[in-house]
Design an enzyme around this catalytic site. Structure first.
Site, short mmCIF file in Angstrom:
data_model
loop_
_atom_site.label_atom_id
_atom_site.label_comp_id
_atom_site.label_asym_id
_atom_site.label_seq_id
_atom_site.Cartn_x
_atom_site.Cartn_y
_atom_site.Cartn_z
N GLN A 1 0.82 -1.21 0.00
CA GLN A 1 0.00 0.00 0.00
C GLN A 1 0.85 1.26 0.00
O GLN A 1 0.57 2.23 -0.70
CB GLN A 1 -0.94 0.01 1.21
CG GLN A 1 -1.82 1.21 1.29
CD GLN A 1 -2.81 1.31 0.13
OE1 GLN A 1 -3.32 0.29 -0.34
NE2 GLN A 1 -3.06 2.50 -0.35
N GLU A 2 1.90 1.26 0.81
CA GLU A 2 2.70 2.47 0.99
C GLU A 2 3.65 2.76 -0.17
O GLU A 2 3.82 3.91 -0.54
CB GLU A 2 3.51 2.38 2.30
CG GLU A 2 2.66 2.38 3.55
CD GLU A 2 2.00 3.71 3.82
OE1 GLU A 2 2.51 4.75 3.38
OE2 GLU A 2 0.95 3.73 4.50
N SER A 3 4.28 1.71 -0.74
CA SER A 3 5.31 1.95 -1.76
C SER A 3 5.24 1.03 -2.97
O SER A 3 6.07 1.16 -3.87
CB SER A 3 6.69 1.77 -1.12
OG SER A 3 6.90 0.39 -0.81
#
Length: 91
Positions: free
Chosen positions: A12-14
């Site tokens: 999700q983040e990267s």
């Protein structure tokens, strides 16, 4: 710590990009903000994952295992979660 949870956060983040950065200056796989790095090299995958895991584990402890609140704190910060809780927003 559940490795599937860590993998989901990284996705999700990267999207698994160890060189990722955000407009808010979050860095690396788990998009850690500079004030949370504590000497961690944000672009070293192992260091980033270990530090990010420490952060989410701390949020899980703080919110007594409530994954929704822990993830909200990881993403928006504990202050934002505290403000929402004070206003009666729990989801």
């Amino acid at each position: 710590m559940d490795s599937a949870l860590i993998a989901a956060i990284i996705r999700q983040e990267s999207n698994f990009n160890p060189r990722a950065g955000s407009h808010a200056n979050a860095r690396g796989l788990m998009q850690i903000m500079p004030f949370n790095l504590q000497g961690t090299d944000p672009y070293d995958p192992k260091q980033n994952i270990l530090r990010g895991t420490e952060i989410i584990a701390g949020h899980l402890r703080h919110y007594k295992g409530n994954l929704n609140l822990a993830l909200a704190a990881y993403n928006a910060g504990s202050g934002a979660v505290a403000k929402d809780l004070a206003r009666g927003v729990t989801g």
